[in-house]
Design a protein around this motif. Structure first.
Motif, PDB file in Angstrom:
ATOM      1  N   GLY A 177       0.801  -1.228   0.000  1.00 23.73           N
ATOM      2  CA  GLY A 177       0.000   0.000   0.000  1.00 23.73           C
ATOM      3  C   GLY A 177       0.828   1.270   0.000  1.00 23.73           C
ATOM      4  N   GLY A 178       2.154   1.134  -0.057  1.00 21.05           N
ATOM      5  CA  GLY A 178       3.010   2.301  -0.193  1.00 21.05           C
ATOM      6  C   GLY A 178       3.646   2.802   1.085  1.00 21.05           C
ATOM      7  N   GLN A 179       3.403   2.137   2.219  1.00 25.46           N
ATOM      8  CA  GLN A 179       4.043   2.583   3.445  1.00 25.46           C
ATOM      9  C   GLN A 179       5.432   1.964   3.587  1.00 25.46           C
ATOM     10  OE1 GLN A 179       1.885   2.522   7.102  1.00 25.46           O
ATOM     11  NE2 GLN A 179       0.048   3.489   6.248  1.00 25.46           N
ATOM     12  N   GLN A 180       6.298   2.671   4.299  1.00 21.85           N
ATOM     13  CA  GLN A 180       7.627   2.152   4.599  1.00 21.85           C
ATOM     14  C   GLN A 180       7.500   1.304   5.864  1.00 21.85           C
ATOM     15  OE1 GLN A 180      10.619   5.130   5.023  1.00 21.85           O
ATOM     16  NE2 GLN A 180      12.301   3.669   5.304  1.00 21.85           N
ATOM     17  N   VAL A 181       7.922   0.059   5.780  1.00 21.89           N
ATOM     18  CA  VAL A 181       7.685  -0.909   6.859  1.00 21.89           C
ATOM     19  C   VAL A 181       9.004  -1.371   7.459  1.00 21.89           C
ATOM     20  CG1 VAL A 181       6.716  -3.166   7.443  1.00 21.89           C
ATOM     21  CG2 VAL A 181       5.540  -1.686   5.788  1.00 21.89           C
ATOM     22  N   THR A 182       9.044  -1.442   8.780  1.00 22.44           N
ATOM     23  CA  THR A 182      10.136  -2.104   9.479  1.00 22.44           C
ATOM     24  C   THR A 182       9.538  -3.292  10.236  1.00 22.44           C
ATOM     25  OG1 THR A 182      11.453  -0.093   9.745  1.00 22.44           O
ATOM     26  CG2 THR A 182      11.919  -1.909  11.250  1.00 22.44           C
ATOM     27  N   LEU A 183       9.973  -4.486   9.873  1.00 22.51           N
ATOM     28  CA  LEU A 183       9.485  -5.720  10.489  1.00 22.51           C
ATOM     29  C   LEU A 183      10.483  -6.148  11.554  1.00 22.51           C
ATOM     30  CD1 LEU A 183       7.360  -8.021  10.411  1.00 22.51           C
ATOM     31  CD2 LEU A 183       8.772  -9.137   8.679  1.00 22.51           C
ATOM     32  N   ILE A 184      10.026  -6.296  12.791  1.00 22.97           N
ATOM     33  CA  ILE A 184      10.904  -6.528  13.942  1.00 22.97           C
ATOM     34  C   ILE A 184      10.501  -7.823  14.641  1.00 22.97           C
ATOM     35  CG2 ILE A 184      11.731  -5.572  16.139  1.00 22.97           C
ATOM     36  CD1 ILE A 184      10.651  -2.809  15.069  1.00 22.97           C
ATOM     37  N   ASP A 185      11.477  -8.644  14.993  1.00 22.95           N
ATOM     38  CA  ASP A 185      11.167  -9.867  15.744  1.00 22.95           C
ATOM     39  C   ASP A 185      12.362 -10.303  16.563  1.00 22.95           C
ATOM     40  OD1 ASP A 185      10.392 -12.577  16.569  1.00 22.95           O
ATOM     41  OD2 ASP A 185       8.872 -12.433  15.019  1.00 22.95           O
ATOM     42  N   THR A 194       9.243 -20.977   4.917  1.00 20.58           N
ATOM     43  CA  THR A 194       9.448 -20.804   3.483  1.00 20.58           C
ATOM     44  C   THR A 194       8.129 -20.619   2.749  1.00 20.58           C
ATOM     45  OG1 THR A 194      11.469 -22.133   3.570  1.00 20.58           O
ATOM     46  CG2 THR A 194      10.421 -21.893   1.414  1.00 20.58           C
ATOM     47  N   LEU A 195       7.055 -21.202   3.290  1.00 17.80           N
ATOM     48  CA  LEU A 195       5.754 -21.137   2.633  1.00 17.80           C
ATOM     49  C   LEU A 195       5.217 -19.708   2.547  1.00 17.80           C
ATOM     50  CD1 LEU A 195       3.505 -22.892   1.363  1.00 17.80           C
ATOM     51  CD2 LEU A 195       2.482 -23.052   3.651  1.00 17.80           C
ATOM     52  N   PHE A 196       5.552 -18.862   3.524  1.00 18.44           N
ATOM     53  CA  PHE A 196       5.103 -17.471   3.460  1.00 18.44           C
ATOM     54  C   PHE A 196       6.002 -16.474   4.182  1.00 18.44           C
ATOM     55  CE2 PHE A 196       2.309 -14.094   5.364  1.00 18.44           C
ATOM     56  CZ  PHE A 196       2.267 -13.297   4.236  1.00 18.44           C
ATOM     57  N   PRO A 197       6.314 -16.647   5.481  1.00 19.81           N
ATOM     58  CA  PRO A 197       7.011 -15.577   6.214  1.00 19.81           C
ATOM     59  C   PRO A 197       8.350 -15.142   5.624  1.00 19.81           C
ATOM     60  CG  PRO A 197       6.026 -17.120   7.750  1.00 19.81           C
ATOM     61  CD  PRO A 197       5.890 -17.728   6.391  1.00 19.81           C
ATOM     62  N   LYS A 198       9.183 -16.079   5.182  1.00 17.46           N
ATOM     63  CA  LYS A 198      10.475 -15.675   4.609  1.00 17.46           C
ATOM     64  C   LYS A 198      10.277 -14.842   3.350  1.00 17.46           C
ATOM     65  CE  LYS A 198      13.606 -19.276   6.313  1.00 17.46           C
ATOM     66  NZ  LYS A 198      14.547 -20.358   5.920  1.00 17.46           N
ATOM     67  N   GLN A 199       9.338 -15.245   2.525  1.00 16.39           N
ATOM     68  CA  GLN A 199       9.083 -14.493   1.295  1.00 16.39           C
ATOM     69  C   GLN A 199       8.426 -13.152   1.611  1.00 16.39           C
ATOM     70  OE1 GLN A 199      10.311 -15.437  -1.628  1.00 16.39           O
ATOM     71  NE2 GLN A 199      11.172 -17.160  -0.474  1.00 16.39           N
ATOM     72  N   ALA A 200       7.639 -13.115   2.688  1.00 12.68           N
ATOM     73  CA  ALA A 200       7.042 -11.847   3.116  1.00 12.68           C
ATOM     74  C   ALA A 200       8.127 -10.861   3.530  1.00 12.68           C
ATOM     75  CB  ALA A 200       6.067 -12.089   4.264  1.00 12.68           C
ATOM     76  N   ALA A 201       9.122 -11.342   4.266  1.00  2.28           N
ATOM     77  CA  ALA A 201      10.230 -10.475   4.676  1.00  2.28           C
ATOM     78  C   ALA A 201      10.982  -9.952   3.458  1.00  2.28           C
ATOM     79  CB  ALA A 201      11.176 -11.242   5.600  1.00  2.28           C
ATOM     80  N   GLN A 202      11.190 -10.803   2.467  1.00  5.25           N
ATOM     81  CA  GLN A 202      11.854 -10.358   1.239  1.00  5.25           C
ATOM     82  C   GLN A 202      11.001  -9.332   0.493  1.00  5.25           C
ATOM     83  OE1 GLN A 202      15.010 -11.076   0.165  1.00  5.25           O
ATOM     84  NE2 GLN A 202      15.170 -12.006   2.203  1.00  5.25           N
ATOM     85  N   PHE A 203       9.705  -9.513   0.535  1.00  2.00           N
ATOM     86  CA  PHE A 203       8.782  -8.556  -0.099  1.00  2.00           C
ATOM     87  C   PHE A 203       8.928  -7.180   0.547  1.00  2.00           C
ATOM     88  CE2 PHE A 203       4.721  -6.410  -0.632  1.00  2.00           C
ATOM     89  CZ  PHE A 203       4.366  -6.692  -1.941  1.00  2.00           C
ATOM     90  N   VAL A 204       9.026  -7.144   1.866  1.00  5.40           N
ATOM     91  CA  VAL A 204       9.216  -5.880   2.581  1.00  5.40           C
ATOM     92  C   VAL A 204      10.519  -5.210   2.149  1.00  5.40           C
ATOM     93  CG1 VAL A 204       9.685  -4.887   4.866  1.00  5.40           C
ATOM     94  CG2 VAL A 204       7.812  -6.511   4.571  1.00  5.40           C
ATOM     95  N   ASP A 235      11.523  -1.302  -0.170  1.00  5.37           N
ATOM     96  CA  ASP A 235      12.273  -0.278   0.567  1.00  5.37           C
ATOM     97  C   ASP A 235      12.010  -0.301   2.070  1.00  5.37           C
ATOM     98  OD1 ASP A 235      13.381   0.723  -1.845  1.00  5.37           O
ATOM     99  OD2 ASP A 235      11.551   1.885  -2.199  1.00  5.37           O
ATOM    100  N   GLY A 236      11.648  -1.446   2.583  1.00  5.52           N
ATOM    101  CA  GLY A 236      11.456  -1.592   4.015  1.00  5.52           C
ATOM    102  C   GLY A 236      12.693  -2.158   4.681  1.00  5.52           C
ATOM    103  N   LYS A 237      12.542  -2.505   5.952  1.00  4.86           N
ATOM    104  CA  LYS A 237      13.660  -3.006   6.747  1.00  4.86           C
ATOM    105  C   LYS A 237      13.176  -4.201   7.557  1.00  4.86           C
ATOM    106  CE  LYS A 237      17.133  -1.307  10.064  1.00  4.86           C
ATOM    107  NZ  LYS A 237      17.547  -0.118  10.872  1.00  4.86           N
ATOM    108  N   VAL A 238      14.044  -5.188   7.717  1.00 12.22           N
ATOM    109  CA  VAL A 238      13.719  -6.382   8.505  1.00 12.22           C
ATOM    110  C   VAL A 238      14.767  -6.529   9.595  1.00 12.22           C
ATOM    111  CG1 VAL A 238      13.411  -8.885   8.485  1.00 12.22           C
ATOM    112  CG2 VAL A 238      12.577  -7.511   6.552  1.00 12.22           C
ATOM    113  N   MET A 239      14.322  -6.571  10.833  1.00  6.38           N
ATOM    114  CA  MET A 239      15.216  -6.684  11.986  1.00  6.38           C
ATOM    115  C   MET A 239      14.892  -7.991  12.723  1.00  6.38           C
ATOM    116  SD  MET A 239      14.914  -2.726  13.348  1.00  6.38           S
ATOM    117  CE  MET A 239      16.163  -2.935  14.645  1.00  6.38           C
ATOM    118  N   MET A 240      15.626  -9.048  12.420  1.00  3.24           N
ATOM    119  CA  MET A 240      15.422 -10.339  13.079  1.00  3.24           C
ATOM    120  C   MET A 240      16.441 -10.501  14.203  1.00  3.24           C
ATOM    121  SD  MET A 240      12.820 -11.487  11.477  1.00  3.24           S
ATOM    122  CE  MET A 240      12.781 -13.048  12.361  1.00  3.24           C
TER     123      MET A 240
END
Length: 439
Positions: free
Chosen positions: A24-32, A210-220, A224-229
């Motif tokens: 939807g165009g927002q900049q996302v930072t995924l944190i876990d 692999t079925l969804f979450p890893k690809q979701a993180a790559q999508f972010v 132009d988002g960020k993933v902090m695992m």
């Protein structure tokens, strides 16, 4: 300037929110705090094999989960084994019920007509139940337990044992004597009461991360988002027109965001929100465990079907409820069986060694395969807080919170469904869409 949203938690709800926001165009930072995305449905490495912390069955009714998998680039045909609705027990141990690929509800009528292991009284009881449920539009005036519902419609003891009890435990992870009848009817409506494809059973060929979450993180990341695992969000705090997140590690400075989606488990969500608002709505839950036991046999060991239902009977140490032949899903896992025990509190009290011995013995007995009594190795994985106990009339919190700009996402939020992957995904999508509507 792009709106910057933090999504805390990379389970299926958090990943669904992150993908929807990024699209939807927002900049996302995924944190876990975990290093592997997926939450309570994730990849684990066992003997150098990518398996899961729990074997899952998806349904064709998981419309939003399947849609988002395609959004992030998952090929459904190669990633999932699609099978018609079925409840098949080892020969001589129960019933054999398989829905043909016919339009609904004809597929259920034909399946019931052809089913073996059920007598006429069982079949009439099943027809009576499904007809009455459709007439009621799958709604109850007052919620009750699944057991009470089945008694009301005079379901036979055998039908309860072979059909309703295993379906209830598999769907709600709560025994029928204390499971919500209304939530159970909601599940049946969207599977048995919908189009034929909605009742299909989908078995993952790859691990759940692999079925969804890893690809979701790559999508972010691609948006132009960020993933902090491996990074724990320690606290949130109000900051001007947004929110500040403090991290448990000194390696990361506080970060500011316009919005925050809390997609953690209930306990973590309560801890993050408690300094700022009343969290009573997050305090009324109890939890149920799910246990999966992996048993490795020689590579030439194979079952006749990809999975069987099993009659669980604690009185004879038969704890297993389903057994899956992983080799028929992934050739690299030949000889590996996965036995699932939902609502497994009693089973895990015996200890891992005793439990694996009992499960191997159960498989050898019911499948009439003495070789299954002696696996090469075993591994028991129990997700102790796999789901909330889905009891009658349980109040569940809205995704809206009293904190402006902070939204909840998770399978425990208000929903007609139990704690499933689809429920988590729908919650994440709803949280994201709510934020997107603000801008």
């Amino acid at each position: 300037m792009a709106i910057h949203t933090a999504v805390i938690g990379s389970g299926w709800a958090g990943c669904a929110a992150a993908v929807t926001l990024a699209a939807g165009g927002q900049q996302v930072t995924l944190i876990d705090a975990a290093r592997t995305p997926g939450g309570r449905a994730r990849q684990v490495m066992i003997h150098d094999q990518a398996l899961d912390n729990g074997q899952h069955i998806l349904l064709g009714a998981y419309r939003e989960s399947l849609r988002l998998m395609q959004v992030v680039g998952i090929d459904l045909a190669s990633s999932l084994l699609r099978m018609p609705l079925q409840m098949r027990y080892p020969p001589g141990c129960g019933m054999d019920f398989v829905a043909p690929r016919l339009p609904a509800p004809l597929h259920l009528i034909v399946a019931l007509w052809r089913a073996t292991g059920l007598i006429r009284a069982d079949k009439l009881a099943l027809m009576r139940f499904t007809s009455a449920a459709r007439w009621m539009d799958w709604q109850l005036d007052t919620d009750c337990s699944v057991t009470e519902l089945l008694e009301r419609f005079e379901q036979t003891e055998r039908l309860v044992q072979l059909m309703w009890r295993p379906l209830c435990i598999a769907a709600l992870n709560t025994p029928p004597e204390r499971a919500s009848a209304q939530v159970f009817l909601n599940v049946l409506k969207d599977s048995l009461g919908a189009r034929r494809a909605a009742s299909d059973m989908l078995l993952p060929r790859c691990d759940l991360s692999t079925l969804f979450p890893k690809q979701a993180a790559q999508f972010v990341l691609r948006h132009d988002g960020k993933v902090m695992m491996g990074v724990r969000a320690h606290a949130i705090g109000k900051c001007n027109d947004g929110w500040k997140i403090s991290f448990a590690s000194d390696q990361h400075d506080d970060a500011k965001f316009d919005h925050v989606v809390i997609a953690t488990d209930i306990d973590a969500a309560r801890a993050l929100m408690k300094p700022h608002t009343d969290v009573t709505a997050l305090s009324n839950f109890t939890h149920e465990p799910i246990t999966t036991c992996y048993l490795q046999y020689p590579p030439d060991c194979q079952l006749d079907l990809p999975f069987y239902a099993l009659v669980d009977d604690p009185s004879v140490q038969h704890w297993g409820q389903f057994v899956f032949d992983r080799g028929q899903l992934n050739a690299d896992q030949a000889g590996l069986l996965a036995v699932v025990i939902s609502a497994s509190s009693l089973a895990i009290e015996t200890g891992h060694a005793e439990l694996t011995t009992a499960l191997a013995t159960q498989l050898a007995d019911v499948l009439k395969r003495p070789d299954l009594a002696t696996p090469l190795w075993t591994k028991v994985i129990t997700e102790k807080r796999a789901t909330f106990s889905c009891t009658p009339g349980l109040p569940r919190p809205s995704i809206l919170t009293a904190l402006q700009g902070v939204i909840l996402a998770g399978d425990y939020t208000a929903s007609p469904y139990p704690a499933t992957l689809e429920s988590a995904v729908r919650s994440g999508i709803a949280a994201a869409r709510l934020l997107l509507e603000l801008h």
